[in-house]
Design a protein around this motif. Structure first.
Motif, PDB file in Angstrom:
ATOM      1  N   GLN A 111      98.539 107.117  -3.762  1.00 42.36           N
ATOM      2  CA  GLN A 111      99.866 107.465  -3.393  1.00 42.36           C
ATOM      3  C   GLN A 111     100.513 107.485  -4.831  1.00 42.36           C
ATOM      4  OE1 GLN A 111     102.286 104.816  -1.345  1.00 42.36           O
ATOM      5  NE2 GLN A 111     103.917 106.371  -0.884  1.00 42.36           N
ATOM      6  N   HIS A 112     100.571 106.454  -5.807  1.00 43.57           N
ATOM      7  CA  HIS A 112     101.292 106.711  -7.257  1.00 43.57           C
ATOM      8  C   HIS A 112     100.780 108.002  -7.870  1.00 43.57           C
ATOM      9  CE1 HIS A 112     102.402 105.793 -11.171  1.00 43.57           C
ATOM     10  NE2 HIS A 112     101.377 106.118 -11.460  1.00 43.57           N
ATOM     11  N   TRP A 113      99.485 108.210  -7.841  1.00 44.08           N
ATOM     12  CA  TRP A 113      98.964 109.383  -8.654  1.00 44.08           C
ATOM     13  C   TRP A 113      99.262 110.551  -8.173  1.00 44.08           C
ATOM     14  CZ3 TRP A 113      98.095 109.192 -13.319  1.00 44.08           C
ATOM     15  CH2 TRP A 113      97.651 108.191 -14.065  1.00 44.08           C
ATOM     16  N   GLY A 114      99.256 110.531  -6.473  1.00 49.34           N
ATOM     17  CA  GLY A 114      99.833 112.021  -5.807  1.00 49.34           C
ATOM     18  C   GLY A 114     101.229 112.254  -6.249  1.00 49.34           C
ATOM     19  N   ILE A 115     102.165 111.303  -6.325  1.00 52.45           N
ATOM     20  CA  ILE A 115     103.766 111.608  -6.832  1.00 52.45           C
ATOM     21  C   ILE A 115     103.499 111.997  -8.232  1.00 52.45           C
ATOM     22  CG2 ILE A 115     105.719 110.567  -7.286  1.00 52.45           C
ATOM     23  CD1 ILE A 115     104.999 108.868  -4.758  1.00 52.45           C
ATOM     24  N   GLU A 116     102.676 111.357  -9.110  1.00 47.58           N
ATOM     25  CA  GLU A 116     102.462 111.721 -10.507  1.00 47.58           C
ATOM     26  C   GLU A 116     102.173 113.026 -10.598  1.00 47.58           C
ATOM     27  OE1 GLU A 116     103.285 111.341 -14.373  1.00 47.58           O
ATOM     28  OE2 GLU A 116     103.699 109.627 -12.825  1.00 47.58           O
ATOM     29  N   ASN A 117     100.867 113.468 -10.000  1.00 49.21           N
ATOM     30  CA  ASN A 117     100.595 114.674  -9.966  1.00 49.21           C
ATOM     31  C   ASN A 117     101.313 115.893  -9.486  1.00 49.21           C
ATOM     32  OD1 ASN A 117      98.134 113.911 -11.184  1.00 49.21           O
ATOM     33  ND2 ASN A 117      97.077 113.746  -9.330  1.00 49.21           N
ATOM     34  N   GLN A 118     102.090 115.500  -8.510  1.00 48.02           N
ATOM     35  CA  GLN A 118     103.275 116.396  -8.077  1.00 48.02           C
ATOM     36  C   GLN A 118     104.390 116.838  -9.084  1.00 48.02           C
ATOM     37  OE1 GLN A 118     104.975 115.361  -4.445  1.00 48.02           O
ATOM     38  NE2 GLN A 118     106.065 117.113  -4.264  1.00 48.02           N
ATOM     39  N   VAL A 119     104.958 115.617  -9.922  1.00 52.87           N
ATOM     40  CA  VAL A 119     105.734 115.648 -10.691  1.00 52.87           C
ATOM     41  C   VAL A 119     105.279 116.515 -11.939  1.00 52.87           C
ATOM     42  CG1 VAL A 119     107.122 114.298 -12.309  1.00 52.87           C
ATOM     43  CG2 VAL A 119     107.050 113.606 -10.100  1.00 52.87           C
ATOM     44  N   HIS A 120     103.874 116.045 -12.337  1.00 56.47           N
ATOM     45  CA  HIS A 120     103.284 117.049 -13.381  1.00 56.47           C
ATOM     46  C   HIS A 120     103.198 118.313 -13.176  1.00 56.47           C
ATOM     47  CE1 HIS A 120     101.029 118.254 -16.903  1.00 56.47           C
ATOM     48  NE2 HIS A 120     100.099 118.690 -16.103  1.00 56.47           N
ATOM     49  N   TRP A 121     103.033 118.843 -11.750  1.00 51.88           N
ATOM     50  CA  TRP A 121     102.819 120.203 -11.537  1.00 51.88           C
ATOM     51  C   TRP A 121     104.108 120.956 -11.493  1.00 51.88           C
ATOM     52  CZ3 TRP A 121     104.767 123.262  -7.602  1.00 51.88           C
ATOM     53  CH2 TRP A 121     103.899 124.667  -7.518  1.00 51.88           C
TER      54      TRP A 121
ATOM     55  N   LEU B 145      94.142  98.609   1.036  1.00 46.04           N
ATOM     56  CA  LEU B 145      95.473  98.660   0.823  1.00 46.04           C
ATOM     57  C   LEU B 145      95.901  99.044  -0.639  1.00 46.04           C
ATOM     58  CD1 LEU B 145      98.420  98.260   1.752  1.00 46.04           C
ATOM     59  CD2 LEU B 145      98.561  95.887   0.819  1.00 46.04           C
ATOM     60  N   ASN B 146      95.177  98.154  -1.611  1.00 42.53           N
ATOM     61  CA  ASN B 146      95.524  98.584  -2.982  1.00 42.53           C
ATOM     62  C   ASN B 146      94.990 100.083  -3.438  1.00 42.53           C
ATOM     63  OD1 ASN B 146      96.378  98.091  -5.572  1.00 42.53           O
ATOM     64  ND2 ASN B 146      94.106  97.027  -6.178  1.00 42.53           N
ATOM     65  N   GLY B 147      93.996 100.402  -2.941  1.00 39.01           N
ATOM     66  CA  GLY B 147      93.581 101.841  -3.425  1.00 39.01           C
ATOM     67  C   GLY B 147      94.554 102.673  -2.652  1.00 39.01           C
ATOM     68  N   ARG B 148      94.954 102.433  -1.636  1.00 35.49           N
ATOM     69  CA  ARG B 148      96.054 103.496  -1.096  1.00 35.49           C
ATOM     70  C   ARG B 148      97.324 103.599  -1.836  1.00 35.49           C
ATOM     71  NH1 ARG B 148      98.888 102.487   4.390  1.00 35.49           N
ATOM     72  NH2 ARG B 148      98.842 100.325   3.512  1.00 35.49           N
ATOM     73  N   VAL B 149      97.806 102.433  -2.404  1.00 32.70           N
ATOM     74  CA  VAL B 149      98.876 102.428  -3.126  1.00 32.70           C
ATOM     75  C   VAL B 149      98.564 103.373  -4.598  1.00 32.70           C
ATOM     76  CG1 VAL B 149     100.411 101.005  -4.545  1.00 32.70           C
ATOM     77  CG2 VAL B 149      99.766 100.492  -2.323  1.00 32.70           C
ATOM     78  N   ILE B 150      97.542 103.141  -5.052  1.00 31.99           N
ATOM     79  CA  ILE B 150      97.086 103.734  -6.304  1.00 31.99           C
ATOM     80  C   ILE B 150      97.211 105.283  -6.000  1.00 31.99           C
ATOM     81  CG2 ILE B 150      95.279 104.092  -8.068  1.00 31.99           C
ATOM     82  CD1 ILE B 150      94.896 101.074  -7.789  1.00 31.99           C
TER      83      ILE B 150
END
Length: 85
Positions: A8-18, A1-6
């Motif tokens: 997901q967070h980085w997926g969103i962060e990478n999308q915003v950065h892109w 569960l914790n790894g999935r949340v992390i």
């Protein structure tokens, strides 16, 4: 569960950065003194959020940004989205 949340967070962060890099050329910015990079990054994120909240025109972020640059009425419509948040 914790790894999935992390992930997901980085997926969103990478999308915003892109998105910021592609539409605002963030990685090409030469501003590097004092608080200027952080201030400009904050303004870019605010602009991106306002553009994403504006829903009357169904276009890409880049197209909305261009339209706002050429049309003062549309720019005001986007800026009003900042006040509603």
């Amino acid at each position: 569960l914790n790894g999935r949340v992390i992930r997901q967070h980085w997926g969103i962060e990478n999308q915003v950065h892109w998105t910021l890099d592609v539409t605002f050329n963030e990685d090409q910015c030469r501003i590097r003194s004092l608080n200027s990079p952080q201030n400009l990054a904050l303004l870019r994120r605010m602009a991106l959020n306002a553009i994403n909240q504006e829903t009357t025109l169904r276009r890409s972020v880049r197209q909305k940004k261009k339209r706002a640059a050429m049309n003062d009425d549309y720019m005001m419509q986007i800026l009003k989205c900042l006040c509603q948040a």
